[in-house]
Design a protein around this motif. Structure first.
Motif, PDB file in Angstrom:
ATOM      1  N   ALA A  37       0.623  -1.481  -0.260  1.00 33.02           N
ATOM      2  CA  ALA A  37       0.047   0.090  -0.403  1.00 33.02           C
ATOM      3  C   ALA A  37       0.778   1.034  -0.521  1.00 33.02           C
ATOM      4  O   ALA A  37       1.928   1.373   0.331  1.00 33.02           O
ATOM      5  CB  ALA A  37      -0.860  -0.549   0.980  1.00 33.02           C
ATOM      6  N   ALA A  38       0.387   2.484  -0.912  1.00 34.80           N
ATOM      7  CA  ALA A  38       0.802   3.286  -0.728  1.00 34.80           C
ATOM      8  C   ALA A  38       1.052   3.858   0.849  1.00 34.80           C
ATOM      9  O   ALA A  38      -0.019   3.613   1.721  1.00 34.80           O
ATOM     10  CB  ALA A  38       0.694   4.299  -2.005  1.00 34.80           C
ATOM     11  N   GLU A  39       1.543   5.307   0.765  1.00 34.45           N
ATOM     12  CA  GLU A  39       1.273   5.982   2.099  1.00 34.45           C
ATOM     13  C   GLU A  39      -0.109   6.825   2.253  1.00 34.45           C
ATOM     14  O   GLU A  39       0.002   7.504   0.863  1.00 34.45           O
ATOM     15  CB  GLU A  39       2.274   7.156   2.430  1.00 34.45           C
ATOM     16  CG  GLU A  39       4.019   6.651   2.790  1.00 34.45           C
ATOM     17  CD  GLU A  39       3.643   6.053   4.111  1.00 34.45           C
ATOM     18  OE1 GLU A  39       3.374   6.824   4.540  1.00 34.45           O
ATOM     19  OE2 GLU A  39       4.457   5.242   4.310  1.00 34.45           O
ATOM     20  N   PRO A  40      -0.528   7.262   2.897  1.00 34.24           N
ATOM     21  CA  PRO A  40      -2.184   7.818   2.514  1.00 34.24           C
ATOM     22  C   PRO A  40      -1.446   9.609   2.558  1.00 34.24           C
ATOM     23  O   PRO A  40      -0.633  10.196   2.060  1.00 34.24           O
ATOM     24  CB  PRO A  40      -2.493   8.071   3.900  1.00 34.24           C
ATOM     25  CG  PRO A  40      -1.513   7.031   4.597  1.00 34.24           C
ATOM     26  CD  PRO A  40      -0.702   7.186   4.374  1.00 34.24           C
ATOM     27  N   PRO A  41      -2.683   9.612   1.583  1.00 29.65           N
ATOM     28  CA  PRO A  41      -2.041  11.095   0.730  1.00 29.65           C
ATOM     29  C   PRO A  41      -2.768  11.775   1.949  1.00 29.65           C
ATOM     30  O   PRO A  41      -2.728  12.273   3.067  1.00 29.65           O
ATOM     31  CB  PRO A  41      -3.765  11.143  -0.177  1.00 29.65           C
ATOM     32  CG  PRO A  41      -4.082  10.419   0.442  1.00 29.65           C
ATOM     33  CD  PRO A  41      -3.739   8.987   0.871  1.00 29.65           C
ATOM     34  N   LYS A  42      -1.673  13.015   1.100  1.00 33.41           N
ATOM     35  CA  LYS A  42      -1.577  14.442   2.209  1.00 33.41           C
ATOM     36  C   LYS A  42      -2.835  15.081   3.609  1.00 33.41           C
ATOM     37  O   LYS A  42      -4.504  15.186   2.375  1.00 33.41           O
ATOM     38  CB  LYS A  42      -1.354  15.705   2.031  1.00 33.41           C
ATOM     39  CG  LYS A  42      -0.676  16.940   2.848  1.00 33.41           C
ATOM     40  CD  LYS A  42      -0.085  18.284   2.441  1.00 33.41           C
ATOM     41  CE  LYS A  42      -0.555  19.158   3.127  1.00 33.41           C
ATOM     42  NZ  LYS A  42       0.718  20.054   2.873  1.00 33.41           N
ATOM     43  N   GLY A  43      -3.132  14.729   4.304  1.00 33.26           N
ATOM     44  CA  GLY A  43      -4.954  15.111   4.906  1.00 33.26           C
ATOM     45  C   GLY A  43      -5.714  13.837   4.963  1.00 33.26           C
ATOM     46  O   GLY A  43      -6.960  14.556   5.567  1.00 33.26           O
ATOM     47  N   GLY A  44      -5.173  12.823   4.210  1.00 34.89           N
ATOM     48  CA  GLY A  44      -5.947  11.675   5.052  1.00 34.89           C
ATOM     49  C   GLY A  44      -5.608  11.117   5.452  1.00 34.89           C
ATOM     50  O   GLY A  44      -4.116  11.140   5.847  1.00 34.89           O
ATOM     51  N   THR A  45      -5.998   9.748   6.270  1.00 34.73           N
ATOM     52  CA  THR A  45      -5.400   8.596   7.040  1.00 34.73           C
ATOM     53  C   THR A  45      -5.586   6.913   6.028  1.00 34.73           C
ATOM     54  O   THR A  45      -5.369   6.412   6.644  1.00 34.73           O
ATOM     55  CB  THR A  45      -6.415   8.665   8.210  1.00 34.73           C
ATOM     56  OG1 THR A  45      -7.881   7.965   7.598  1.00 34.73           O
ATOM     57  CG2 THR A  45      -6.902  10.083   8.662  1.00 34.73           C
TER      58      THR A  45
ATOM     59  N   GLN B  74     -16.557  19.494  12.131  1.00 31.31           N
ATOM     60  CA  GLN B  74     -16.694  17.933  11.538  1.00 31.31           C
ATOM     61  C   GLN B  74     -15.154  17.134  10.194  1.00 31.31           C
ATOM     62  O   GLN B  74     -16.283  15.718   9.735  1.00 31.31           O
ATOM     63  CB  GLN B  74     -17.758  18.393  10.868  1.00 31.31           C
ATOM     64  CG  GLN B  74     -18.254  18.345   9.789  1.00 31.31           C
ATOM     65  CD  GLN B  74     -19.566  18.812   9.399  1.00 31.31           C
ATOM     66  OE1 GLN B  74     -20.343  17.672   9.717  1.00 31.31           O
ATOM     67  NE2 GLN B  74     -20.768  19.819   9.565  1.00 31.31           N
ATOM     68  N   ALA B  75     -14.339  17.811   9.954  1.00 35.18           N
ATOM     69  CA  ALA B  75     -13.517  17.245   8.977  1.00 35.18           C
ATOM     70  C   ALA B  75     -13.606  16.764   8.224  1.00 35.18           C
ATOM     71  O   ALA B  75     -13.333  15.444   7.168  1.00 35.18           O
ATOM     72  CB  ALA B  75     -12.770  16.104   9.826  1.00 35.18           C
ATOM     73  N   PRO B  76     -14.561  17.596   6.931  1.00 39.74           N
ATOM     74  CA  PRO B  76     -15.144  17.544   5.354  1.00 39.74           C
ATOM     75  C   PRO B  76     -14.065  17.674   4.752  1.00 39.74           C
ATOM     76  O   PRO B  76     -14.824  15.906   3.835  1.00 39.74           O
ATOM     77  CB  PRO B  76     -16.591  18.695   5.465  1.00 39.74           C
ATOM     78  CG  PRO B  76     -15.450  19.461   6.047  1.00 39.74           C
ATOM     79  CD  PRO B  76     -14.704  19.602   7.809  1.00 39.74           C
ATOM     80  N   TYR B  77     -13.150  17.371   5.026  1.00 42.25           N
ATOM     81  CA  TYR B  77     -12.373  17.254   3.483  1.00 42.25           C
ATOM     82  C   TYR B  77     -11.507  15.732   3.469  1.00 42.25           C
ATOM     83  O   TYR B  77     -11.709  15.157   3.337  1.00 42.25           O
ATOM     84  CB  TYR B  77     -10.581  18.086   3.637  1.00 42.25           C
ATOM     85  CG  TYR B  77      -9.745  17.728   2.726  1.00 42.25           C
ATOM     86  CD1 TYR B  77      -9.386  18.384   1.573  1.00 42.25           C
ATOM     87  CD2 TYR B  77      -8.898  16.745   3.446  1.00 42.25           C
ATOM     88  CE1 TYR B  77      -8.685  18.706   1.040  1.00 42.25           C
ATOM     89  CE2 TYR B  77      -7.607  17.009   2.491  1.00 42.25           C
ATOM     90  CZ  TYR B  77      -7.656  17.191   1.044  1.00 42.25           C
ATOM     91  OH  TYR B  77      -6.434  17.375   0.359  1.00 42.25           O
ATOM     92  N   GLN B  78     -11.329  15.240   5.516  1.00 46.04           N
ATOM     93  CA  GLN B  78     -11.233  13.808   5.965  1.00 46.04           C
ATOM     94  C   GLN B  78     -12.398  13.085   5.448  1.00 46.04           C
ATOM     95  O   GLN B  78     -12.085  12.431   4.493  1.00 46.04           O
ATOM     96  CB  GLN B  78     -10.425  14.259   6.927  1.00 46.04           C
ATOM     97  CG  GLN B  78      -9.729  12.659   7.148  1.00 46.04           C
ATOM     98  CD  GLN B  78      -8.937  12.740   8.319  1.00 46.04           C
ATOM     99  OE1 GLN B  78      -8.792  13.745   9.805  1.00 46.04           O
ATOM    100  NE2 GLN B  78      -8.532  11.697   8.832  1.00 46.04           N
ATOM    101  N   GLN B  79     -13.126  13.639   5.582  1.00 49.95           N
ATOM    102  CA  GLN B  79     -13.839  12.332   5.094  1.00 49.95           C
ATOM    103  C   GLN B  79     -14.354  12.124   3.847  1.00 49.95           C
ATOM    104  O   GLN B  79     -14.857  11.141   3.231  1.00 49.95           O
ATOM    105  CB  GLN B  79     -15.922  13.174   5.429  1.00 49.95           C
ATOM    106  CG  GLN B  79     -16.380  13.550   7.229  1.00 49.95           C
ATOM    107  CD  GLN B  79     -17.479  13.866   7.615  1.00 49.95           C
ATOM    108  OE1 GLN B  79     -18.251  12.952   7.137  1.00 49.95           O
ATOM    109  NE2 GLN B  79     -17.040  13.882   8.491  1.00 49.95           N
ATOM    110  N   ALA B  80     -14.281  13.039   3.148  1.00 51.94           N
ATOM    111  CA  ALA B  80     -14.436  12.740   1.287  1.00 51.94           C
ATOM    112  C   ALA B  80     -13.185  12.033   0.910  1.00 51.94           C
ATOM    113  O   ALA B  80     -13.600  11.532   0.311  1.00 51.94           O
ATOM    114  CB  ALA B  80     -14.824  14.459   0.508  1.00 51.94           C
ATOM    115  N   LEU B  81     -12.157  11.996   1.383  1.00 57.13           N
ATOM    116  CA  LEU B  81     -10.749  11.308   0.455  1.00 57.13           C
ATOM    117  C   LEU B  81     -10.608  10.871   1.019  1.00 57.13           C
ATOM    118  O   LEU B  81     -10.735   9.645   0.465  1.00 57.13           O
ATOM    119  CB  LEU B  81      -9.496  12.206   1.503  1.00 57.13           C
ATOM    120  CG  LEU B  81      -8.048  12.193   0.982  1.00 57.13           C
ATOM    121  CD1 LEU B  81      -8.233  11.126  -0.198  1.00 57.13           C
ATOM    122  CD2 LEU B  81      -7.338  13.004   1.483  1.00 57.13           C
ATOM    123  N   ASP B  82     -10.791  10.287   3.046  1.00 60.18           N
ATOM    124  CA  ASP B  82     -10.801   8.617   3.275  1.00 60.18           C
ATOM    125  C   ASP B  82     -11.887   7.654   2.804  1.00 60.18           C
ATOM    126  O   ASP B  82     -11.729   6.580   2.453  1.00 60.18           O
ATOM    127  CB  ASP B  82     -11.073   8.616   4.692  1.00 60.18           C
ATOM    128  CG  ASP B  82      -9.322   9.177   5.457  1.00 60.18           C
ATOM    129  OD1 ASP B  82      -8.961   9.470   5.149  1.00 60.18           O
ATOM    130  OD2 ASP B  82      -9.574   9.834   6.825  1.00 60.18           O
TER     131      ASP B  82
END
Length: 324
Positions: A25-33, A283-291
């Motif tokens: 697996a690659a590293e998680p993208p910036k801002g994601g987990t 509510q961490a919307p960026y991370q919700q969308a990305l993850d």
């Protein structure tokens, strides 16, 4: 060949401990987990369906775009589909029907209203998994998973904050986004029910509906102040709280009337810094969308289930002292 997944969790923002632990697996993208696993299935297309009616949706859109940039390296695309600026179940249904017609492999969506479960179930039964984010209707569906804040608990958290700020007495104006949106109602009732039980001397003015529009929140606060010059706080459950804050500023009531709401958007943070907003819950919307996008991709290519059917977002409540 994809190695066996030994551990899959969302990060601390979702109240869980760590990220995917996957060989290859690659590293998680910036801002994601969440890291993407190897794709052995061929081209994957994910439709990301979301609204665009106020600044809250900007980080959601950015998260979808970040997912697309990241997953391009895994022979997958995340196509953002704008559902428009009027939130409704009909817009969600039409968006999912369109994604099915275009034969997307999976769908990320903000269903938000009751009346959307049927089409989510139809998509799932047709072999197209659906990942809900941000808010969903009260009726259960066969969605793969949901990432979002527990709206009732978030409302109660706001209610406790309001009780403290108002010293348990006075008038509180309440503005919700859409009366038909389950999340908005739960946020509103979470706070109002808590205050009725624990601070009976706080009088509720409203609720009123602003349809997530800042300009409507602005007008509603002006009207409330005309009818209730002793109003001391305004709670905006959804989009447009900065409109209420602007009304407080323009009326010369900074420091006398405070606005409480959601989301650390630039417009809201501006008024948190100057004191018209006195509390903002994120509510961490960026991370919700990305993850969500990456977890859906992992499910499509490797059958990797999300860590839970409901992945909670832990809110971070900021006050003016935090914004300086």
């Amino acid at each position: 060949m994809i190695s066996k997944i030994t551990k899959l969790t969302a990060a601390a923002a979702f109240g869980l401990a760590s990220v995917l632990s996957v060989a290859n697996a690659a590293e998680p993208p910036k801002g994601g987990t969440v890291a993407a696993v190897e794709n052995t299935k061929g081209p994957i297309k994910i439709a990301f369906l979301s609204f665009q009616n106020n600044p809250f949706w900007t980080p959601v859109t950015d998260g979808a775009k970040a997912a697309n940039d990241y997953l391009k390296g895994f022979n997958a695309t995340v196509d953002f589909v704008d559902l428009g600026n009027e939130l409704s179940a009909e817009a969600v249904v039409a968006g999912i029907e369109g994604a099915l017609a275009k034969q997307y492999n999976g769908i990320v969506v903000v269903p938000i209203f009751d009346g959307t479960a049927r089409i989510i179930n139809e998509a799932t039964e047709a072999g197209v998994p659906v990942f809900n984010i941000v808010a969903e209707g009260a009726a259960p569906s066969e969605r793969l998973a949901f990432i979002g804040q527990d709206a009732t608990s978030a409302g109660e958290q706001i209610g406790k904050f309001i009780q403290e700020k108002m010293n348990g007495k006075g008038k509180l104006g309440v503005i919700t986004g859409y009366f038909g949106a389950t999340q908005h109602t739960q946020r509103m009732n979470g706070a109002v029910d808590y205050l009725k039980a624990n601070a009976p001397d706080i009088q509720i003015v409203g609720p009123f509906e602003n349809k997530d529009k800042a300009e409507e929140a602005y007008s509603l606060v002006q009207d409330m102040m005309t009818s209730n010059p002793d109003l001391s706080m305004v709670y905006v459950t959804a989009g447009g709280p900065f409109g209420a804050a602007k009304a407080v500023k323009d009326l010369g009531l900074t420091g006398k009337v405070g606005v409480v709401g959601f989301d650390h958007t630039p417009d809201n943070m501006q008024y948190l810094k100057t004191g018209e907003m006195v509390g903002l819950l994120d509510q961490a919307p960026y991370q919700q969308a990305l993850d969500a996008s990456v977890m859906l991709y992992n499910y499509l290519v490797a059958g990797t289930e999300p860590p839970a059917k409901v992945i909670p977002v832990v809110g971070n409540l900021l006050t003016p002292a935090d914004a300086k």
